[in-house]
Write an enzyme that holds these catalytic residues in place. Structure first.
Site, PDB file in Angstrom:
ATOM      1  N   GLU A   1       0.852  -1.193   0.000  1.00  0.00           N
ATOM      2  CA  GLU A   1       0.000   0.000   0.000  1.00  0.00           C
ATOM      3  C   GLU A   1       0.891   1.247   0.000  1.00  0.00           C
ATOM      4  OE1 GLU A   1      -2.887   0.378   3.162  1.00  0.00           O
ATOM      5  OE2 GLU A   1      -3.741   2.147   2.230  1.00  0.00           O
TER       6      GLU A   1
ATOM      7  N   ALA B   1       1.713  -0.554  10.929  1.00  0.00           N
ATOM      8  CA  ALA B   1       1.394  -1.934  10.596  1.00  0.00           C
ATOM      9  C   ALA B   1       0.559  -1.936   9.322  1.00  0.00           C
ATOM     10  CB  ALA B   1       0.605  -2.590  11.724  1.00  0.00           C
TER      11      ALA B   1
ATOM     12  N   GLU C   1      -2.420  -4.238   6.972  1.00  0.00           N
ATOM     13  CA  GLU C   1      -3.498  -5.221   7.152  1.00  0.00           C
ATOM     14  C   GLU C   1      -3.568  -6.289   6.069  1.00  0.00           C
ATOM     15  OE1 GLU C   1      -4.041  -1.888   6.389  1.00  0.00           O
ATOM     16  OE2 GLU C   1      -5.628  -1.690   4.912  1.00  0.00           O
ATOM     17  N   ASN C   2      -2.480  -6.624   5.370  1.00  0.00           N
ATOM     18  CA  ASN C   2      -2.527  -7.626   4.299  1.00  0.00           C
ATOM     19  C   ASN C   2      -3.384  -8.824   4.698  1.00  0.00           C
ATOM     20  OD1 ASN C   2      -0.222  -6.142   3.104  1.00  0.00           O
ATOM     21  ND2 ASN C   2       0.858  -7.030   4.845  1.00  0.00           N
TER      22      ASN C   2
ATOM     23  N   HIS D   1      -6.829  -2.736  15.215  1.00  0.00           N
ATOM     24  CA  HIS D   1      -7.043  -1.971  13.981  1.00  0.00           C
ATOM     25  C   HIS D   1      -6.803  -2.851  12.742  1.00  0.00           C
ATOM     26  CE1 HIS D   1      -6.943   1.755  11.498  1.00  0.00           C
ATOM     27  NE2 HIS D   1      -6.108   1.032  10.759  1.00  0.00           N
ATOM     28  N   GLU D   2      -5.665  -3.505  12.704  1.00  0.00           N
ATOM     29  CA  GLU D   2      -5.343  -4.298  11.504  1.00  0.00           C
ATOM     30  C   GLU D   2      -6.295  -5.481  11.378  1.00  0.00           C
ATOM     31  OE1 GLU D   2      -3.543  -2.676   9.625  1.00  0.00           O
ATOM     32  OE2 GLU D   2      -2.596  -1.359  11.085  1.00  0.00           O
TER      33      GLU D   2
ATOM     34  N   GLU E   1     -10.083   3.770   6.329  1.00  0.00           N
ATOM     35  CA  GLU E   1      -9.282   4.191   7.483  1.00  0.00           C
ATOM     36  C   GLU E   1     -10.120   4.901   8.548  1.00  0.00           C
ATOM     37  OE1 GLU E   1      -6.637   2.918   8.112  1.00  0.00           O
ATOM     38  OE2 GLU E   1      -5.931   2.204   6.167  1.00  0.00           O
TER      39      GLU E   1
END
Ligand SMILES: [Zn+2]
Length: 1120
Positions: A193, A337, A339-340, A372-373, A395
């Site tokens: 990203e 971090a 989030e893949n 969050h991720e 987001e």
């Protein structure tokens, strides 16, 4: 992605402003400049450098290498076009070999266009071959390759075809940490990203292109890289038949995803394992990987992950959808971090934690970032963004979700205070700056400008307002509909709003839509009136950046003025017009309103009448039932008192002190009576210097520091015995539990006790006081059972002139050996020390053997913290030191240097601005400045210069910086192109100059050179005319201010001001205004708009200047 919010706003001022000021990196599209690994409280949400939409939406081409660069292109949201083809499935084969990684991509494509254009960055990937349905294609006839694209010239129409592309790359040389790279431990990992995939292989690299990665095969040396990971589920692994030293793993992700969510990791990693069974009975294996010696630090992350999974099921009914969830901790990771899908990649700082090395805040952050991720799996991955303009769709929503998660896991009121502190410290500044933008930008030149506090934090506030307006149940229904309706799709913010509206047909969200397109922080003004008939009328007014009203939910409660009892509990008033009056009836007597409870909207609240403001605040501080507003009232009282102690103010009013004293006494007296220890701690804490600075037009940093210190000391002295008594009681309370706990109560107890310690240790006027403070801090430090208390003791000690200081620092250093995260704390605590010779200490630390400019974390731990230390930084030698550091860092890491330069860039707001600006000019004069730093410095110096209106310098001086810069640049280009054969990085302007002419205007040679020269001259004149207009407008404003100042001085010094004098002044003003009516009009607009207008003018001028430069350069090449 996640850029953890900070609670330590002191540290945020400068950094956050850099986000606001980031400027597009001209032309370099695929460079990603992410939020770097750094002490978490210095973290800010600034990420990408320039990104263009993929070629199918713009005609730009680009490269990060600097050898082939296009001019800056402004991309507009309205210009979105879907791709004319679709990549359905992707198979990847990745062969990792030293200094040569080979990536073979096989994809199935179906196209409605005979040409297919894929993104790819030629500066990092080398094309080996292209096959279409198994047939080798020829470059030139079958396909073309530019710096940023691969175009297939003839593909089958409407029939699926197989495309095979092989590229090679050298991840070891990829220092930008975007795409595939090798981290410091030797592990290979990826960050895609926003636009890293094009640095990995050729592909349609945009979020609306979702493909199934049906097979990802990774092959590497068995011994060096025993762990091979990618998204989804592991299908197969084993040794390679042809080479026993190598092994492979095959991964499959059943869920279609955009390229930005792809990830792979290969390394020598240790792990911890656990499992989780979802509500519907799916067993999920959980694995968290780190370097083998760090695995004992992963348990809190695992615990947090399981909590997050449980919470998302309980709160939203959302379950995890794969059999495996992997997290990898990476040392060299530019951001928080990522989030893949099924394979989160984390910066070590946000995943490693144990009581010996992490503070309470570190623990809270690990929990929140892990959450969050994980939450992105639904809000971001299952439903993603159509284009990057929609970034807040994933987001803003996911930040809101992680805030709610943290609130439920800890204390909701504390969490709200922390989030609002962060929002005000960073996002409000951004919204008030030249780069203010709506949460969904309409256009961008650099995508980097939009990984911002506005998109993230204000985006989360907008989501929170939905919940406030619709109610929790209505909001949950809307979210459910949104996820059901769009599962597997790439959608827009409009789609989100539509789902919310459809799920709540009784509530009109038409006006609410404007939050997505309106920049700036709205101001809500209020005035209340009590009537004898038992009614209370609350008048609310709103001011927005474009003058049009927004739908603002204002949560209000009423308290009885006589008893302090709440007589009307919280109600949400829907403010939808510029001015509205709300009536409350059946009241027994006069009331005091508590407005904007829990900060129900991201606005500034101000009274229409200031007369009794302090009295009302004092009342709310004592009686409000809303914890947030009680805290807020006290903060506003402190602010008022501190401002009265600024050197420029004459004297403070005793009533302000009385109100503060009462509120402080009351909080202190009752701080042990309930378990809201954290709230009490925050109520007792003065606003940070950066928060205070945000409210000042012109900042005197030393004066502000002293004013705040004075108030702090006054409070400490006045309440010394009570502070000590409570401190001892808390010490006793904490000592009762042997085990170090991380629940909200234990964290609150430590937080409160550390605030009291800070007050007590501020009393150091006499040798006796110093000894007492030093002993207290040393005891605190030595008796500490965890890092939180250790750091509190040490922070107090380093600001006291005592032999204990060095003893404690030496001890701490020994403890830090071998732990990079702890060593960073050792540097930071000294860099923030409040001592007269702190600069000297910082300069010595800069020479310390453990300090290295090659580690961005370390640089920020020392230099980043230094720029937050007012006494050390805001002096001529401090500015000079930063200038020196910037030059040194710039040679190694341009992204880091441009980031560190941000404190200087705010020179305009500082009384010492001239000295700060000198350092910028010094940087600009360097022949070998990196493009990053050059561009930021140049652009911002110019922008700031244009905006100056403070009269410190003549207005003629400023524009020269910019204009001369282009001239100098042009001159430098000529020099460099004539002396070098290879194209150096700086030469991009020359390349730029040559290309558009050849590519875009092939018939140009037919035009006579004379005509073109005269056309260029005209354009130069136009440009100069715009500058002249702006200069005139600015000069006018300065003159007007002067007239106003003179009049005010005359009036206040009791000089006789005759009517005729007054009239002549008015005539003077009128004469000044008359010829400049249109500029005055522009300046009359709300300040945010004006600044945005100026910024846009700046941009256009910069683009125009570049184009002129290009044309001149092209002309030089033409025959006469
Ligand atoms: Zn995120």
């Amino acid at each position: 992605m996640r850029f953890p919010a900070s609670t330590l706003t002191t540290a945020l001022l400068c950094m956050s402003r850099s986000a606001a000021f980031v400027v597009a990196k001209r032309g370099a599209s695929s460079v990603c400049r992410r939020s770097s690994l750094m002490p978490s409280f210095l973290q800010l949400p600034r990420m990408m450098t320039v990104c263009h939409l993929s070629s199918s939406t713009t005609s730009s081409s680009s490269s990060s290498s600097g050898t082939e660069v296009s001019k800056p292109i402004e991309v507009f949201r309205k210009d979105y076009q879907p791709l004319p083809y679709k990549v359905d499935t992707i198979e990847l084969d990745i062969q990792l070999e030293p200094r040569k990684t080979t990536i073979t991509t096989q994809m199935t494509i179906i196209s409605s266009s005979p040409t297919v254009t894929l993104d790819g960055d030629r500066s990092v990937i080398e094309l080996q071959h292209v096959l279409l349905n198994g047939t080798l294609l020829q470059e030139g006839t079958d396909y073309q390759v530019t710096a940023s694209e691969l175009t297939l010239l003839q593909v089958p129409l409407h029939t699926p075809f197989q495309l095979t592309i092989q590229v090679t790359t050298i991840p070891e040389d990829n220092t930008e940490l975007s795409g595939l790279y090798q981290d410091s431990s030797g592990m290979y990992c990826t960050q895609m990203e926003a636009m890293g995939f094009r640095r990995f292989t050729y592909m349609a690299d945009r979020p609306d292109q979702m493909a199934t990665f049906s097979k990802v095969r990774i092959e590497a040396d068995k011994e060096q890289y025993p762990v091979l990971l990618s998204n989804g589920n592991l299908l197969e692994q084993g040794s390679c038949n042809d080479n026993n030293n190598r092994h492979y793993a095959i991964w499959q992700d059943p869920f279609p995803k955009p390229t930005y969510l792809f990830a792979m990791v290969a390394g020598n990693l240790g792990k911890i394992q656990d499992e989780y069974t979802t509500k519907s009975g799916r067993r999920v294996d959980l694995q968290i990987f780190a370097e083998p010696h760090q695995t004992h630090l992963l348990h809190y992350a695992m615990l947090s992950l399981k909590r997050a999974m449980q919470w998302d099921e309980d709160r939203y009914g959302l379950e995890y959808d794969l059999d495996l969830y992997n997290i990898v901790a990476v040392d060299s990771f530019n951001m928080g971090a990522m989030e893949n899908k099924g394979l989160n990649v984390f910066n070590t700082a946000y995943v490693l934690a144990d009581p010996a090395t992490a503070t309470d805040t570190d623990f809270e952050r690990v929990e929140s970032v892990i959450g969050h991720e994980y939450f992105h799996n639904w809000t971001g991955n299952r439903v993603t963004c159509r284009d990057w303009f929609q970034l807040t769709l994933k987001e803003g929503l996911t930040v809101f979700r992680d805030q709610e998660f943290s609130a439920d896991m800890n204390s909701a009121a504390v969490n709200r205070i922390e989030n609002v502190r962060a929002l005000r410290g960073r996002q409000f500044a951004e919204d008030a700056g030249p780069m203010a933008h709506p949460i969904r930008p309409e256009s961008y030149i650099s995508m980097d400008n939009f990984y911002t506090a506005t998109v993230y934090s204000k985006g989360a506030e907008v989501i929170r307002m939905y919940q406030t307006i619709l109610g929790v149940e209505g909001f949950n229904q809307g979210l459910k509909l949104y996820l059901e309706r769009h599962d597997g799709q790439a959608v827009t913010c409009d789609d989100f709003l539509q789902a919310m509206a459809d799920a709540n047909p009784d509530i009109d969200l038409t006006l609410f839509r404007r939050w997505y397109s309106t920049p700036g922080t709205p101001v809500v003004k209020y005035r209340g009136e009590w009537n004898e008939d038992g009614t209370y009328q609350l008048q609310l007014e709103q001011e927005t950046s474009d003058g049009e009203p927004l739908h603002i939910p204002v949560a209000v409660g009423l308290l009885d003025q006589a008893t302090g009892e709440e007589v009307v509990s919280t109600q949400v008033l829907n403010l939808k017009e510029s001015q509205q009056t709300f009536t409350f009836s059946d009241l027994a007597g006069p009331v005091v309103p508590s407005i904007l409870r829990t900060f129900s909207a991201p606005v500034k609240l101000v009274p229409l009448e200031k007369d009794n403001e302090s009295l009302a605040l004092a009342f709310l501080a004592a009686h409000d039932t809303d914890g947030f507003n009680r805290w807020e009232a006290v903060q506003r009282l402190y602010t008022s008192l501190i401002f009265q102690h600024l050197p420029s103010k004459e004297e403070s009013s005793s009533s302000s002190w009385n109100y503060v004293e009462q509120a402080f006494a009351r909080t202190l007296d009752t701080c042990l009576d309930n378990s809201d220890y954290s709230i009490s701690a925050y109520v007792l804490t003065l606003p940070s210097e950066s928060t205070l600075a945000e409210e000042m037009d012109m900042i005197d940093p030393i004066g502000l520091h002293q004013a705040r210190s004075t108030v702090k000391q006054q409070l400490a002295r006045r309440f010394e015995s009570v502070l000590m008594e409570k401190y001892s009681a808390l010490t006793e309370l904490l000592s009762q539990t042997k085990e170090l706990k991380f629940d909200a109560t234990s964290i609150g107890l430590r937080r409160l006790r550390n605030v009291l310690l800070d007050y007590l240790c501020s009393l150091t006027d006499t040798p006796e006081e110093r000894d007492r403070a030093a002993q207290l801090a040393m005891n605190h430090y030595q008796a500490a059972t965890g890092m939180t208390d250790q750091m509190a003791g040490l922070s107090s000690l380093v600001s006291i002139d005592t032999p204990h200081r060095q003893d404690a620092l030496d001890q701490f250093y020994q403890q830090a050996v071998g732990n990079s995260l702890v060593l960073n704390k050792w540097f930071t605590v000294q860099a923030l020390a409040n001592t007269p010779n702190s600069l000297e200490t910082i300069q010595q630390l800069y020479q310390h053997p453990d300090f290295t400019l090659k580690n961005p974390n370390r640089v920020r731990a020392l230099v980043g913290a230094f720029t937050m230390n007012a006494v050390a930084f805001h002096q001529p030698a401090g500015y000079q030191f930063l200038g020196d550091v910037l030059l040194a860092v710039d040679a190694l890491n341009p992204q880091l240097s441009s980031r560190l330069a941000s404190p200087l860039i705010q020179w305009r707001k500082y009384v010492t601005g001239k000295l700060m600006k000198e350092q910028l000019e010094r940087l600009l004069a360097q022949p070998k400045l990196s493009d990053d730093l050059y561009e930021i410095t140049d652009k911002l110096a110019a922008m700031a210069a244009r905006q100056q209106g403070d009269g410190r310098e003549t207005s003629e001086e400023a524009p020269v910086i910019k204009r001369d810069k282009f001239a100098a640049l042009a001159a430098r280009q000529v020099e460099e192109t004539t002396t070098t054969t290879t194209l150096p990085k700086r030469d991009k302007f020359a390349a730029m100059a040559a290309r558009p002419i050849i590519e875009q205007q092939p018939t140009e040679e037919a035009t006579s050179k004379e005509n073109r020269i005269s056309e260029l001259q005209q354009r130069c004149q136009q440009r100069d005319a715009i500058y002249a207009d702006l200069d005139q407008a600015e000069a006018l404003v300065i003159q007007l201010l002067q007239v106003a100042q003179d009049t005010a001085t005359a009036l206040s010094s009791n000089q006789e001001v005759s009517v005729s004098q007054y009239q002549s002044t008015l005539q003077h003003i009128h004469a000044l205004l008359q010829p400049h009516a249109q500029y005055v009009q522009a300046y009359q607009a709300p300040s945010t708009t004006t600044r945005m207008y100026q910024t846009r003018v700046e941009w256009r001028l910069a683009v125009e200047a570049q184009e002129i430069l290009q044309d001149y350069r092209a002309l030089e090449r033409m025959e006469p």
